[in-house]
Design a protein around this motif. Sequence first.
Motif, PDB file in Angstrom:
ATOM      1  N   SER A 111     -25.426 -18.647  26.764  1.00 13.63           N
ATOM      2  CA  SER A 111     -24.073 -18.687  26.645  1.00 13.63           C
ATOM      3  C   SER A 111     -23.488 -17.192  26.496  1.00 13.63           C
ATOM      4  O   SER A 111     -24.084 -16.456  25.820  1.00 13.63           O
ATOM      5  CB  SER A 111     -23.361 -19.640  25.769  1.00 13.63           C
ATOM      6  OG  SER A 111     -23.590 -19.151  24.167  1.00 13.63           O
ATOM      7  N   PRO A 112     -22.249 -16.868  26.955  1.00 19.11           N
ATOM      8  CA  PRO A 112     -21.712 -15.555  26.739  1.00 19.11           C
ATOM      9  C   PRO A 112     -21.411 -15.456  25.120  1.00 19.11           C
ATOM     10  O   PRO A 112     -21.923 -14.127  24.659  1.00 19.11           O
ATOM     11  CB  PRO A 112     -20.351 -15.563  27.315  1.00 19.11           C
ATOM     12  CG  PRO A 112     -20.580 -16.660  28.588  1.00 19.11           C
ATOM     13  CD  PRO A 112     -21.232 -17.578  28.080  1.00 19.11           C
ATOM     14  N   GLU A 143     -24.774 -12.542  34.161  1.00 19.65           N
ATOM     15  CA  GLU A 143     -23.449 -12.707  34.016  1.00 19.65           C
ATOM     16  C   GLU A 143     -22.744 -12.984  32.325  1.00 19.65           C
ATOM     17  O   GLU A 143     -21.913 -12.559  32.158  1.00 19.65           O
ATOM     18  CB  GLU A 143     -22.795 -13.694  35.139  1.00 19.65           C
ATOM     19  CG  GLU A 143     -21.395 -14.181  35.044  1.00 19.65           C
ATOM     20  CD  GLU A 143     -20.469 -12.957  35.610  1.00 19.65           C
ATOM     21  OE1 GLU A 143     -19.221 -13.180  35.206  1.00 19.65           O
ATOM     22  OE2 GLU A 143     -20.995 -12.041  36.197  1.00 19.65           O
ATOM     23  N   ALA A 144     -23.670 -13.840  32.050  1.00 17.80           N
ATOM     24  CA  ALA A 144     -23.106 -14.346  30.639  1.00 17.80           C
ATOM     25  C   ALA A 144     -23.366 -13.226  29.739  1.00 17.80           C
ATOM     26  O   ALA A 144     -22.577 -12.927  28.919  1.00 17.80           O
ATOM     27  CB  ALA A 144     -24.393 -15.501  30.291  1.00 17.80           C
ATOM     28  N   ARG A 146     -22.534 -10.063  30.466  1.00 16.94           N
ATOM     29  CA  ARG A 146     -21.620  -9.255  30.897  1.00 16.94           C
ATOM     30  C   ARG A 146     -20.132  -9.591  30.188  1.00 16.94           C
ATOM     31  O   ARG A 146     -19.399  -9.173  29.662  1.00 16.94           O
ATOM     32  CB  ARG A 146     -21.267  -9.211  32.361  1.00 16.94           C
ATOM     33  CG  ARG A 146     -20.155  -8.266  32.765  1.00 16.94           C
ATOM     34  CD  ARG A 146     -19.732  -8.461  34.238  1.00 16.94           C
ATOM     35  NE  ARG A 146     -19.319  -9.697  34.483  1.00 16.94           N
ATOM     36  CZ  ARG A 146     -18.080 -10.165  34.502  1.00 16.94           C
ATOM     37  NH1 ARG A 146     -17.196  -9.240  33.706  1.00 16.94           N
ATOM     38  NH2 ARG A 146     -17.731 -11.387  34.585  1.00 16.94           N
ATOM     39  N   VAL A 147     -20.018 -10.908  30.173  1.00 23.33           N
ATOM     40  CA  VAL A 147     -18.917 -11.641  29.622  1.00 23.33           C
ATOM     41  C   VAL A 147     -19.019 -11.353  28.222  1.00 23.33           C
ATOM     42  O   VAL A 147     -18.050 -11.313  27.594  1.00 23.33           O
ATOM     43  CB  VAL A 147     -18.745 -13.222  29.914  1.00 23.33           C
ATOM     44  CG1 VAL A 147     -17.659 -13.852  29.323  1.00 23.33           C
ATOM     45  CG2 VAL A 147     -18.726 -13.296  31.649  1.00 23.33           C
ATOM     46  N   GLY A 148     -20.232 -11.764  27.713  1.00 23.38           N
ATOM     47  CA  GLY A 148     -20.478 -11.583  26.116  1.00 23.38           C
ATOM     48  C   GLY A 148     -20.111 -10.028  25.711  1.00 23.38           C
ATOM     49  O   GLY A 148     -19.543 -10.049  24.573  1.00 23.38           O
TER      50      GLY A 148
END
Length: 320
Positions: A111-112, A143-144, A146-148
């Motif tokens: 997860s992020p 993508e996770a 990057r969001v994190g």
Amino acid sequence: MTSSSGWSRRSGPAIRASRSRSSRAVSNTTRSSSPSNSSPNPIVMQRTFAVVTDSTSDLPAEWRERYGIEVVPLKVLFGKETFRDGVDMTSDQFFTRLAASSSLPTTSAPSPGEFAEVYRRLAKDHDGCISIHIGARLSATAEAARVGADAVEGFKVNVIDSQSVSMPMAFLCRVAAECASLEDATAAVEQRVPKCRVLALLDTLRYLEMGGRLNRAQAMIGTMLDVKPLLLVSENAEIKPVERVRTRSRAIPRMVEFFRSEQPVEHVAVMHAQAADEATSIAAELRKELPDLEIPVGQIGCVLGTHTGPKALGLIYIKK
């Protein structure tokens, strides 16, 4: 493969999430990203930036310790049971359970929030971080990440979509870890991303069928004819069929022959799924031809094994 899986179909080039941070002196203690080190690691201490990857990199334990590389695990789910790849379940344990399972396990990306937790911890001892992950077309992991990274204020994180899977990511991590700065590491890794290749020989089509990549009729015909698919993961994590060879005894030499046509290479490894003897034999043959290259041999992890099944073989390389 569905978007809930760690192997969702996403596209996109290398992703970079960067937030600036003022420089700090290098700590005189072992980095928190270095697993189970009991004494300071000189290589890690010389770096002001951290190196992060995920469990699909199949990073050798020796490299992880030597370079202080942080590994964020993906997850494998057998029914309602969840296992962190390489943490709660080893690859040997995974293949034993897979053989007894009537249905294919599923996989999921970190997860992020899990990435943000890692980056916050690393920010205590580092000026920045390069985070190298499985191809975005194969998984939501990059993508996770990057969001994190966006959730961690004041810490520069360069998230790299490796456009690949398995040991190419490990080689990229090692390249990054040997660089003098985060900027140099990012440039060196991005230069090599388009050159990453995974040449995979599958022993059975059953797991492609169970994962929705092949219909049952095709799988049954392939099984009856003893067809061994040879696949290539190349730029942008595109999976291309190279050839379908009758019998394993013919397929292995054909795989090596194809690899020879791809040379020269900068790095190469031989990976397997419960096929250690064959992998070791292939590596021994290649070492005679490429005496200047280190050629590691290793077993793939749980997440990748979900999609290949047992007895898979892979030649993993980065072209020059």
